[in-house]
Design a protein around this motif. Structure first.
Motif, PDB file in Angstrom:
ATOM      1  N   LYS A 241     -59.224 -31.369  37.861  1.00  0.00           N
ATOM      2  CA  LYS A 241     -60.285 -30.663  38.562  1.00  0.00           C
ATOM      3  C   LYS A 241     -61.561 -31.481  38.467  1.00  0.00           C
ATOM      4  N   THR A 242     -62.158 -31.780  39.613  1.00  0.00           N
ATOM      5  CA  THR A 242     -63.390 -32.564  39.664  1.00  0.00           C
ATOM      6  C   THR A 242     -64.561 -31.632  39.967  1.00  0.00           C
ATOM      7  N   THR A 243     -65.587 -31.701  39.119  1.00  0.00           N
ATOM      8  CA  THR A 243     -66.796 -30.902  39.330  1.00  0.00           C
ATOM      9  C   THR A 243     -67.967 -31.849  39.538  1.00  0.00           C
ATOM     10  N   ALA A 244     -68.552 -31.810  40.734  1.00  0.00           N
ATOM     11  CA  ALA A 244     -69.667 -32.698  41.054  1.00  0.00           C
ATOM     12  C   ALA A 244     -70.919 -32.251  40.314  1.00  0.00           C
ATOM     13  N   GLN A 245     -71.665 -33.242  39.807  1.00  0.00           N
ATOM     14  CA  GLN A 245     -72.924 -33.005  39.112  1.00  0.00           C
ATOM     15  C   GLN A 245     -74.034 -33.786  39.807  1.00  0.00           C
ATOM     16  N   PRO A 246     -75.294 -33.455  39.544  1.00  0.00           N
ATOM     17  CA  PRO A 246     -76.399 -34.213  40.158  1.00  0.00           C
ATOM     18  C   PRO A 246     -76.348 -35.693  39.774  1.00  0.00           C
ATOM     19  N   GLY A 247     -76.856 -36.517  40.654  1.00  0.00           N
ATOM     20  CA  GLY A 247     -76.915 -37.943  40.378  1.00  0.00           C
ATOM     21  C   GLY A 247     -75.593 -38.657  40.529  1.00  0.00           C
TER      22      GLY A 247
ATOM     23  N   VAL B  90     -72.661 -37.898  39.627  1.00  0.00           N
ATOM     24  CA  VAL B  90     -71.841 -37.797  38.425  1.00  0.00           C
ATOM     25  C   VAL B  90     -70.750 -36.763  38.681  1.00  0.00           C
ATOM     26  N   HIS B  91     -69.528 -37.057  38.204  1.00  0.00           N
ATOM     27  CA  HIS B  91     -68.417 -36.126  38.359  1.00  0.00           C
ATOM     28  C   HIS B  91     -67.801 -35.849  36.991  1.00  0.00           C
ATOM     29  N   TRP B  92     -67.613 -34.573  36.692  1.00  0.00           N
ATOM     30  CA  TRP B  92     -66.911 -34.181  35.475  1.00  0.00           C
ATOM     31  C   TRP B  92     -65.447 -33.958  35.806  1.00  0.00           C
ATOM     32  N   LEU B  93     -64.558 -34.399  34.914  1.00  0.00           N
ATOM     33  CA  LEU B  93     -63.126 -34.236  35.110  1.00  0.00           C
ATOM     34  C   LEU B  93     -62.566 -33.318  34.034  1.00  0.00           C
ATOM     35  N   ASP B  94     -61.857 -32.296  34.483  1.00  0.00           N
ATOM     36  CA  ASP B  94     -61.167 -31.389  33.570  1.00  0.00           C
ATOM     37  C   ASP B  94     -59.674 -31.609  33.763  1.00  0.00           C
ATOM     38  N   PHE B  95     -59.037 -32.209  32.754  1.00  0.00           N
ATOM     39  CA  PHE B  95     -57.625 -32.552  32.857  1.00  0.00           C
ATOM     40  C   PHE B  95     -56.709 -31.379  32.505  1.00  0.00           C
ATOM     41  N   ASN B  96     -57.272 -30.205  32.276  1.00  0.00           N
ATOM     42  CA  ASN B  96     -56.419 -29.034  32.059  1.00  0.00           C
ATOM     43  C   ASN B  96     -55.506 -28.779  33.257  1.00  0.00           C
TER      44      ASN B  96
END
Length: 626
Positions: free
Chosen positions: A230-236, A238-244
């Motif tokens: 699951k990719t969650t876009a962040q400002p700048g 930046v992308h957070w990845l949740d490998f769950n």
């Protein structure tokens, strides 16, 4: 291959320790080249766990914008841009052109474990806490097929009238993206576990009028495969990845290109979601992200239909609502027609769609089968499905949506629209709530729920229950993000409490306004469970209806100065108007309700008295004056 020390694996990805059950947990990374004392490591790990715990609630509890609000914002954006959008109901065809659509639906299966690892599939845990070694492609890790994932997959395929294949195999689909750690996805391309299905759509399902009363759409195959991170876009940027989510089992349902109208395409996705929910195969619906649709769109001139050759298709990825399916197909159809009419060529490509858009956008050139380099997975053996398992699952599926909708219409007098809405809402849980509510209401009214109801008057309490399940509970969702509906069919308004409210309303012991206030009180927790009658007593809310003479006086007061309105009733009586002026009658009833004590008036009684006064007093007076 020699065993890799755990310390080396930690530096490879996520820098976490190996949990029991073959999972990794995210830990705070150490700077390269440094060594930390055990106490410092302990403090670092505790700090990281606290950080994750503080982040996780904000991620999981992120407010979900209701679809109704999204659509309102979309309408506002279109109005502000000055663009006039044609109604979808009037935009199903374009003269001289034929549209062809095929759909690929990805649905998360209702399983406790992932497809090839023992990691849990919980979606509410701390990010990166349910990640097995194989899920993140740790060197030396191997896939282990989890047999229990096959159960909901087979049930789904049976609901779609597919033929279950006795032997199926897994293949590797190669592509590189940050959400796929291995560089390939394991799927079933060459030998899927189910083939040759069929889904029947009826007019009540919302198909385009041009398709008539029903249309059959073939299903080429149903295959099992892995989900991605699951990719969650962040400002700048930046992308957070949740490998769950990596490795969560999916089924991909691939239809044949047999759909020719956008509304029918949306109806098919909606029907598939309802079917999967009815056999408990799917985790959640489109609104919660558990089901996603990709549509393949092509157009050709009507004179080319006889050749059988389709136009160049484009794929629109990751559509997340039924309306998005219809809107995106219409926009892409119109774009392709405009390109061809201008003398251009439609390119095979992958395109995207955003809510509120008026057109699709290019994402990338279309990747073909050669680009994916499909190959049999060398680490996985064939999947053998026995006839005894298929027979047991087929016999235990229960009633599918179409027979159940027919029963709701025939037994309880529901409209097709209401029956379908009950089946769809809350991923199938709302219909379970309705059954619980109706059973309790039947018991309180002394009605034998197993007896057949022969007359429409016998359906009155069932229709009352449907109206409140759909509309009054729906109004609560406009004020609160969630009813808290469980799959078993319970929510923040216990069905027993709503049954108590509707019992008193059905018996005309309280007014509709009081009933709605009681519903709101139960929802907020102001009225404890099982204490509805006590709340009515404590607040003296029992209905004490005004007399017939009082109704008549209010009717006379409402009619004053409405000679023109009364003239409409006279015209109908004299045969000069085809339809009874029901709207005018309700206008006068509304005046009565506003003038009198609403908490002591019954709208049905007010309508009856007003109709009687008009026919027996005022029309006779008007005829006599002429």
């Amino acid at each position: 291959m020699s065993r890799v020390p755990t310390a080396e694996l930690r530096r490879y990805l996520l820098t976490g320790h190996i949990r029991c059950r073959d999972c990794l947990r995210a830990r705070l990374p150490r700077s390269p080249g440094t060594t930390a004392s055990p106490s410092r490591q302990t403090r670092a790990f505790a700090s990281q766990n606290a950080t994750i715990a503080s982040i996780a609630p904000s991620v999981s509890a992120a407010p979900v914008t209701p679809l109704r609000k999204q659509l309102k914002e979309q309408a506002k954006a279109l109005k502000a841009s000055g663009t006039k959008k044609k109604r979808n109901a009037d935009n199903q065809t374009v003269p001289g052109w034929e549209l062809t659509v095929g759909i690929e639906i990805h649905a998360q299966l209702n399983t406790a474990r992932k497809l090839f690892s023992a990691a849990a599939t919980s979606f509410n845990d701390i990010p990166n806490s349910n990640v097995a070694l194989f899920d993140v492609a740790m060197p030396g890790s191997q896939p282990i097929f989890q047999p229990e994932t096959l159960i909901p997959a087979v049930r789904a395929a049976l609901a779609l009238n597919c033929a279950i294949q006795p032997v199926s195999r897994f293949d590797r689909k190669h592509y590189f993206h940050w959400d796929q750690p291995a560089g390939y996805q394991i799927t079933q391309y060459y030998e899927p576990f189910a083939r040759d299905g069929r889904i029947t759509l009826y007019a009540r399902d919302g198909i385009a009028p041009e398709d008539g009363d029903r249309v059959d759409v073939g299903i080429k195959q149903v295959q099992m495969e892995q989900d991605t991170a699951k990719t969650t876009a962040q400002p700048g940027e930046v992308h957070w990845l949740d490998f769950n989510r990596v490795g969560v089992p999916l089924i991909e349902i691939i239809t044949l290109p047999q759909i020719h109208h956008p509304a029918t395409a949306a109806a098919l996705v909606r029907k598939v979601q309802m079917l999967l929910a009815s056999v408990d195969a799917c985790v959640s619906g489109m609104e919660a992200g558990g089901l996603r649709a990709d549509v393949n769109v092509s157009v050709r001139r009507t004179e080319d239909v006889a050749t059988g050759k389709l136009g160049t298709r484009t794929e629109i990825k990751n559509l997340s609502s039924f309306k998005a399916v219809e809107d995106a197909i219409i926009a892409e159809r119109d774009r392709q027609i405009a390109v061809l009419e201008a003398g251009g060529v439609v390119e095979g490509e992958t395109r995207g769609w955003s809510l509120g858009s008026t057109g699709t956008r290019r994402l990338r050139g279309k990747e073909g089968e050669v680009d994916y380099r499909y190959m049999p997975d060398p680490d996985l053996g064939p999947v053998v499905i026995g006839d005894d398992l298929v027979g047991h699952l087929a016999a235990s599926m229960g009633v599918l949506p179409d027979p159940e909708i027919d029963m709701l219409i025939a037994r309880y007098g529901l409209s097709a629209k209401d029956a379908l809405s009950l089946m769809l809402l809350d991923n199938g849980a709302r219909i379970q709530y309705f059954y619980r509510l109706l059973d309790t209401l039947d018991e309180r009214l002394g009605i034998d729920s197993s007896a057949e109801l022969e007359t429409r008057s016998g359906h009155r309490h069932a229709l009352l229950a449907v109206n409140w399940c759909l509309h009054e509970l729906g109004k609560l969702t406009e004020l609160s993000a969630d009813l808290g509906m469980t799959p078993e069919g319970e929510c923040k308004v216990p069905s027993a409490d709503l049954a108590a409210i509707l019992y008193h309303l059905h018996k005309r012991e309280i007014t509709a306004k009081v009933a709605k206030d009681l519903l709101w009180g139960v929802f907020r927790g102001d009225i404890t469970s099982g204490a509805v009658s006590e709340a009515i007593n404590a607040n003296d809310l029992w209905f004490q209806e005004i007399s017939e003479q009082d109704y008549a006086a209010l009717a006379d007061q409402a009619v004053e100065g409405e000679a023109k309105v009364l003239g409409e009733f006279l015209r109908f009586k004299q045969g000069k108007a085809k339809a009874y002026p029901q709207g005018k009658l309700m206008f006068l009833v509304g005046k009565m309700m506003r003038t009198g004590p609403e908490e002591r008036m019954d709208p049905a009684s007010a309508e009856r008295v007003m109709r009687s006064r008009i026919e027996e007093v005022y029309l006779l007076a008007l005829e006599g004056s002429k």
